[in-house]
Design an enzyme around this catalytic site. Structure first.
Site, mmCIF file in Angstrom:
data_model
loop_
_atom_site.group_PDB
_atom_site.id
_atom_site.type_symbol
_atom_site.label_atom_id
_atom_site.label_comp_id
_atom_site.label_asym_id
_atom_site.label_seq_id
_atom_site.Cartn_x
_atom_site.Cartn_y
_atom_site.Cartn_z
ATOM 1 C CB CYS A 2 -0.967 0.048 1.170
ATOM 2 S SG CYS A 2 -2.170 -1.280 1.204
ATOM 3 N NE ARG A 50 -7.528 -2.626 0.592
ATOM 4 C CZ ARG A 50 -8.428 -3.590 0.512
ATOM 5 N NH1 ARG A 50 -9.208 -3.684 -0.543
ATOM 6 N NH2 ARG A 50 -8.569 -4.451 1.489
ATOM 7 C CB ILE A 53 -3.671 -7.826 3.049
ATOM 8 C CG1 ILE A 53 -2.465 -7.547 2.156
ATOM 9 C CG2 ILE A 53 -3.370 -8.930 4.051
ATOM 10 C CD1 ILE A 53 -1.253 -7.012 2.862
ATOM 11 C CB ILE A 54 -7.751 -7.305 5.938
ATOM 12 C CG1 ILE A 54 -6.537 -7.896 6.655
ATOM 13 C CG2 ILE A 54 -9.010 -7.512 6.767
ATOM 14 C CD1 ILE A 54 -6.223 -7.237 7.977
ATOM 15 C CG ASP A 100 -6.320 -3.416 9.093
ATOM 16 O OD1 ASP A 100 -6.681 -3.066 7.953
ATOM 17 O OD2 ASP A 100 -5.124 -3.608 9.395
#
Length: 164
Positions: A2, A50, A53-54, A100
């Site tokens: 990122c 970006r 990942i999550i 997150d």
């Protein structure tokens, strides 16, 4: 990996902030091939690239709180985000992603800068702006040693470019 970029321009509002922030984000496109996002309000601009990942499909940035009074660009990982998310939902916050980073946004809204004391995180940059009002940016190499970088005209918040 990122990457985030941003600036505040308190003096010269005659150029195209949107085009400038897009060009800045394009310069770090190698840091985030999965999505890009931008915020510009005539005074401040934020951009984000970006690497998902999550919440692979839903946690694109910038992120906004419920009434869009705060906007966030965050580059890092919050290890205890699920615990903090539960606390924030119990306090009445509504989440639009499973990522997150949104915990940082609502945590700032709930606890102010005290959110940094609650994090177990590895973060490289964080930019929170209150559109049309005051601005705040933090560079937090680790949750235990946050450093403050108040934004002034032409200041930026960005991750270093990888050379290898």
């Amino acid at each position: 990996m990122c990457g985030s970029v941003g600036f505040i321009d308190e003096n010269d509002q005659t150029y195209d902030h949107r085009a400038t922030i897009v060009a800045m984000a394009n310069a770090i496109a190698h840091r985030g091939p999965d999505s890009e996002g931008y915020f510009s309000d005539g005074r401040a601009a934020l951009g984000f690239r970006r690497l998902a990942i999550i919440d692979l499909a839903g946690a694109n940035q910038p992120l906004y709180n419920e009434n869009r009074s705060l906007v966030l660009v965050f580059n890092g990982e919050i290890y205890n985000y699920q615990e903090l998310r539960r606390q924030l939902i119990a306090a009445g916050h509504t989440f639009s992603t499973q990522g997150d980073a949104e915990v940082m946004l609502h945590g700032f809204e709930q606890w102010g800068e005290g959110v940094l004391d609650r994090l177990r995180a590895c973060s490289r940059s964080l930019c929170i702006a209150q559109p049309q009002e005051s601005f705040s940016a933090r560079a937090t190499p680790s949750a235990s040693s946050p450093s403050t970088m108040p934004w002034k005209a032409s200041a930026s918040c960005s991750a270093p470019r990888s050379r290898g």
